[in-house]
Design a protein around this motif. Structure first.
Motif, PDB file in Angstrom:
ATOM      1  N   PRO A   9      30.779  94.483 -22.037  1.00 19.67           N
ATOM      2  CA  PRO A   9      29.983  95.265 -21.098  1.00 19.67           C
ATOM      3  C   PRO A   9      30.737  95.450 -19.781  1.00 19.67           C
ATOM      4  O   PRO A   9      31.830  94.924 -19.594  1.00 19.67           O
ATOM      5  CB  PRO A   9      28.753  94.382 -20.893  1.00 19.67           C
ATOM      6  CG  PRO A   9      29.291  92.982 -21.033  1.00 19.67           C
ATOM      7  CD  PRO A   9      30.394  93.076 -22.072  1.00 19.67           C
ATOM      8  N   PHE A  10      30.128  96.207 -18.874  1.00 19.50           N
ATOM      9  CA  PHE A  10      30.685  96.291 -17.532  1.00 19.50           C
ATOM     10  C   PHE A  10      30.555  94.913 -16.894  1.00 19.50           C
ATOM     11  O   PHE A  10      29.485  94.313 -16.884  1.00 19.50           O
ATOM     12  CB  PHE A  10      29.921  97.332 -16.709  1.00 19.50           C
ATOM     13  CG  PHE A  10      30.475  97.518 -15.327  1.00 19.50           C
ATOM     14  CD1 PHE A  10      31.566  98.341 -15.100  1.00 19.50           C
ATOM     15  CD2 PHE A  10      29.902  96.866 -14.244  1.00 19.50           C
ATOM     16  CE1 PHE A  10      32.086  98.507 -13.829  1.00 19.50           C
ATOM     17  CE2 PHE A  10      30.410  97.023 -12.963  1.00 19.50           C
ATOM     18  CZ  PHE A  10      31.502  97.855 -12.761  1.00 19.50           C
ATOM     19  N   VAL A  11      31.658  94.393 -16.345  1.00 20.99           N
ATOM     20  CA  VAL A  11      31.698  93.005 -15.889  1.00 20.99           C
ATOM     21  C   VAL A  11      31.629  92.918 -14.371  1.00 20.99           C
ATOM     22  O   VAL A  11      32.444  93.523 -13.660  1.00 20.99           O
ATOM     23  CB  VAL A  11      32.977  92.302 -16.405  1.00 20.99           C
ATOM     24  CG1 VAL A  11      33.076  90.898 -15.840  1.00 20.99           C
ATOM     25  CG2 VAL A  11      32.976  92.259 -17.927  1.00 20.99           C
ATOM     26  N   ASN A  12      30.637  92.176 -13.880  1.00 22.48           N
ATOM     27  CA  ASN A  12      30.498  91.800 -12.477  1.00 22.48           C
ATOM     28  C   ASN A  12      30.472  92.998 -11.533  1.00 22.48           C
ATOM     29  O   ASN A  12      29.747  93.945 -11.757  1.00 22.48           O
ATOM     30  CB  ASN A  12      31.584  90.791 -12.098  1.00 22.48           C
ATOM     31  CG  ASN A  12      31.302  90.134 -10.747  1.00 22.48           C
ATOM     32  OD1 ASN A  12      32.016  90.373  -9.788  1.00 22.48           O
ATOM     33  ND2 ASN A  12      30.276  89.335 -10.653  1.00 22.48           N
ATOM     34  N   ARG A  13      31.222  92.928 -10.433  1.00 22.97           N
ATOM     35  CA  ARG A  13      31.251  93.933  -9.357  1.00 22.97           C
ATOM     36  C   ARG A  13      29.871  94.090  -8.713  1.00 22.97           C
ATOM     37  O   ARG A  13      29.513  95.168  -8.247  1.00 22.97           O
ATOM     38  CB  ARG A  13      31.733  95.296  -9.877  1.00 22.97           C
ATOM     39  CG  ARG A  13      33.123  95.302 -10.494  1.00 22.97           C
ATOM     40  CD  ARG A  13      34.171  94.885  -9.523  1.00 22.97           C
ATOM     41  NE  ARG A  13      35.525  95.129 -10.032  1.00 22.97           N
ATOM     42  CZ  ARG A  13      36.631  94.585  -9.510  1.00 22.97           C
ATOM     43  NH1 ARG A  13      36.528  93.783  -8.454  1.00 22.97           N
ATOM     44  NH2 ARG A  13      37.809  94.862 -10.024  1.00 22.97           N
ATOM     45  N   LYS A  14      29.099  92.994  -8.657  1.00 18.55           N
ATOM     46  CA  LYS A  14      27.747  93.073  -8.108  1.00 18.55           C
ATOM     47  C   LYS A  14      27.762  93.457  -6.626  1.00 18.55           C
ATOM     48  O   LYS A  14      26.925  94.236  -6.174  1.00 18.55           O
ATOM     49  CB  LYS A  14      27.028  91.733  -8.313  1.00 18.55           C
ATOM     50  CG  LYS A  14      26.766  91.411  -9.776  1.00 18.55           C
ATOM     51  CD  LYS A  14      26.086  90.054  -9.934  1.00 18.55           C
ATOM     52  CE  LYS A  14      25.858  89.733 -11.396  1.00 18.55           C
ATOM     53  NZ  LYS A  14      25.239  88.388 -11.577  1.00 18.55           N
ATOM     54  N   ARG A  15      28.679  92.877  -5.869  1.00 11.36           N
ATOM     55  CA  ARG A  15      28.732  93.182  -4.438  1.00 11.36           C
ATOM     56  C   ARG A  15      29.066  94.642  -4.218  1.00 11.36           C
ATOM     57  O   ARG A  15      28.442  95.316  -3.391  1.00 11.36           O
ATOM     58  CB  ARG A  15      29.779  92.297  -3.749  1.00 11.36           C
ATOM     59  CG  ARG A  15      29.865  92.498  -2.238  1.00 11.36           C
ATOM     60  CD  ARG A  15      30.983  91.678  -1.630  1.00 11.36           C
ATOM     61  NE  ARG A  15      32.281  92.105  -2.120  1.00 11.36           N
ATOM     62  CZ  ARG A  15      32.950  93.144  -1.638  1.00 11.36           C
ATOM     63  NH1 ARG A  15      32.431  93.895  -0.672  1.00 11.36           N
ATOM     64  NH2 ARG A  15      34.133  93.466  -2.126  1.00 11.36           N
ATOM     65  N   GLU A  16      30.068  95.153  -4.953  1.00 13.65           N
ATOM     66  CA  GLU A  16      30.472  96.549  -4.787  1.00 13.65           C
ATOM     67  C   GLU A  16      29.360  97.506  -5.208  1.00 13.65           C
ATOM     68  O   GLU A  16      29.108  98.516  -4.544  1.00 13.65           O
ATOM     69  CB  GLU A  16      31.744  96.831  -5.600  1.00 13.65           C
ATOM     70  CG  GLU A  16      32.989  96.095  -5.096  1.00 13.65           C
ATOM     71  CD  GLU A  16      33.172  94.733  -5.727  1.00 13.65           C
ATOM     72  OE1 GLU A  16      32.188  94.204  -6.295  1.00 13.65           O
ATOM     73  OE2 GLU A  16      34.287  94.184  -5.660  1.00 13.65           O
ATOM     74  N   LEU A  17      28.680  97.182  -6.319  1.00 16.22           N
ATOM     75  CA  LEU A  17      27.586  98.023  -6.782  1.00 16.22           C
ATOM     76  C   LEU A  17      26.438  98.033  -5.769  1.00 16.22           C
ATOM     77  O   LEU A  17      25.809  99.075  -5.524  1.00 16.22           O
ATOM     78  CB  LEU A  17      27.073  97.536  -8.133  1.00 16.22           C
ATOM     79  CG  LEU A  17      27.979  97.818  -9.337  1.00 16.22           C
ATOM     80  CD1 LEU A  17      27.470  97.082 -10.573  1.00 16.22           C
ATOM     81  CD2 LEU A  17      28.086  99.315  -9.611  1.00 16.22           C
ATOM     82  N   SER A  18      26.166  96.886  -5.165  1.00 15.05           N
ATOM     83  CA  SER A  18      25.118  96.812  -4.149  1.00 15.05           C
ATOM     84  C   SER A  18      25.469  97.668  -2.940  1.00 15.05           C
ATOM     85  O   SER A  18      24.615  98.384  -2.395  1.00 15.05           O
ATOM     86  CB  SER A  18      24.910  95.350  -3.727  1.00 15.05           C
ATOM     87  OG  SER A  18      23.968  95.261  -2.681  1.00 15.05           O
TER      88      SER A  18
END
Length: 457
Positions: A9-18
């Motif tokens: 799946p698409f992995v992490n990058r939670k901060r950037e997506l936020s």
């Protein structure tokens, strides 16, 4: 071992997506700059961020300006469902006037530098487009690129026509080592072995995991017909002229020549040349400067140079100096033993990341950490709290240790710690070790030592 057939799946990058989600939901126009090296996952991040959003994604080709403009018109025409736009003979300004009529439309120009290379006056046109057409709308304009030198000079430098107009920027960094597990690696040891080659570059991780899934050994994933065999040189040649001198400097660093004098001696380049080339490599985020923890950077020359990611480090340590052997035999003599030694410094990075993510497992919360060295003394990780005057000294070992090994390492660590000048008469000291495997680690924990191995990761 790698899990076969796992869908990644698409992995992490939670901060950037936020961050991107906040930009998209704002009630003003946004000019967002997204940049980072090739294969880092910029495009995948953007595609993930715009799911469910009204957006026009355009990849700028290395083509004539008119061809790119025509292609962009087609995409805008479909996005806003206006077929007349595709047929109209619009300029850039006229096209953006049509775009400006939309509410919160997201426009992505991926590999934006390709557009400017063809016509540098377009920077001034985009300044006008922003100032006179988009600034007072709710349009979200994303300018994305892989050439760090061009993105910084075209968009972020104070001399750029677009300077001061961006409302946000994201410099995309590699993923942390732990996220490699999400790509199909089922043990932290295997993840670290992959990380030593790929760093946290998603496309490299996917490629290596796929090849390991297919039955290849680790030393086969960088053979001459594979992406990793030449990728580093492609990246550097796209950013720099006269790459051969840069290659020699990078090779020097990869082989452990991390002090300025050592690099100059290894390369036999004059000191001013080494200084100039190192400066360029630092500006491109290919080389990092590091200083001992607690040292005032402005007042010391006690700096060291390291390659910024593991792929560059691996490339100039293993592939670049062994190309002839790889081409002729598809292997490197003694690779496994040499690679295992190399993983020692990779494990230090992973261990530092582990401590940062698991402060609740430590005797105190630190506010500073880093490597420390003084003359011939070095400590892998030093973490400290200025308020409580607590300090933790840690050694990292990519090996399995018995009790005697651990006792010996901790004794040497205590001796070295006395050379670090920081509240020496009034500090609370803690000592620790992180290794691949520690025999009876609970015994050392009971004695007050910090002890972690891969079972804790």
């Amino acid at each position: 071992m790698i899990i076969v057939g796992k869908v990644i799946p698409f992995v992490n990058r939670k901060r950037e997506l936020s961050s991107l989600n906040n930009f998209f939901n704002s009630d003003r126009a946004e000019l967002i700059v997204i940049y980072g090296r090739r294969r880092i996952g910029k495009t995948e991040l953007i595609k993930e961020a715009i799911k469910g959003q009204k957006a026009a994604y355009f990849f700028v080709e290395q083509a004539l300006e008119k061809d790119n403009l025509d292609s962009f018109k087609e995409i805008i025409s479909k996005t806003i469902d206006n077929p007349l736009i595709a047929k109209a003979d619009f300029t850039w300004e006229e096209l953006f006037q049509q775009i400006a009529k939309e509410e919160k439309l997201i426009i992505i120009l991926d590999e934006f530098p390709n557009l400017i290379t063809e016509n540098k006056t377009l920077l001034s046109k985009f300044q006008k487009i922003w100032d006179e057409i988009l600034k007072n709308t709710t349009i979200k304009l994303i300018l994305c690129g892989s050439s760090i030198s061009m993105m910084e000079s075209y968009l972020l430098d104070h001399k750029s026509p677009l300077y001061g107009r961006r409302t946000g920027q994201l410099f995309i960094m590699p993923l942390k080592a732990g996220y490699i597990l999400d790509f199909g690696v089922d043990s932290i040891e295997d993840a670290i072995r992959v990380f030593g080659i790929t760093d946290g570059i998603p496309e490299y991780i996917k490629d290596v995991c796929y090849r390991l899934n297919s039955g290849e050994r680790l030393e086969e994933v960088f053979q001459q017909d594979k992406v990793l065999f030449a990728e580093a040189e492609v990246l550097i040649k796209s950013e720099l002229r006269d790459p051969t001198r840069y290659f020699k400097i990078l090779k020097a660093i990869a082989f452990g020549n991390t002090k300025f004098g050592e690099i100059a001696n290894y390369t036999e380049f004059p000191a001013p040349t080494v200084s100039k080339y190192l400066s360029n490599l630092i500006n491109l985020h290919i080389v990092n400067e590091s200083y001992p923890v607690l040292v005032d950077k402005e007042r010391t020359r006690n700096r060291r140079y390291h390659l910024s990611d593991n792929y560059f480090d691996f490339y100039f340590r293993f592939i670049y100096p062994n190309k002839s052997e790889i081409i002729s035999t598809d292997r490197i003599s003694g690779f496994e033993a040499d690679y295992n030694r190399y993983l020692g410094r990779i494990f230090e990075k992973v261990s530092e990341e582990f401590l940062k993510l698991n402060t609740d497992m430590l005797p105190f919360r630190f506010n500073r950490k880093g490597r420390w060295w003084f003359r011939d003394k070095e400590i892998d990780i030093v973490a400290l709290n200025d308020n409580t005057r607590e300090i933790l000294f840690v050694e990292c070992k990519w090996s399995s240790l018995n009790q005697n090994d651990v006792k010996h390492i901790l004794e040497l660590l205590k001796q070295k710690s006395g050379h670090l000048r920081w509240n020496n008469d009034n500090r609370i000291e803690h000592f620790g070790i992180i290794a691949k495997k520690i025999q009876d680690k609970e015994t050392f924990r009971a004695q007050g030592f910090v002890a972690f191995d891969l079972d804790d990761f």
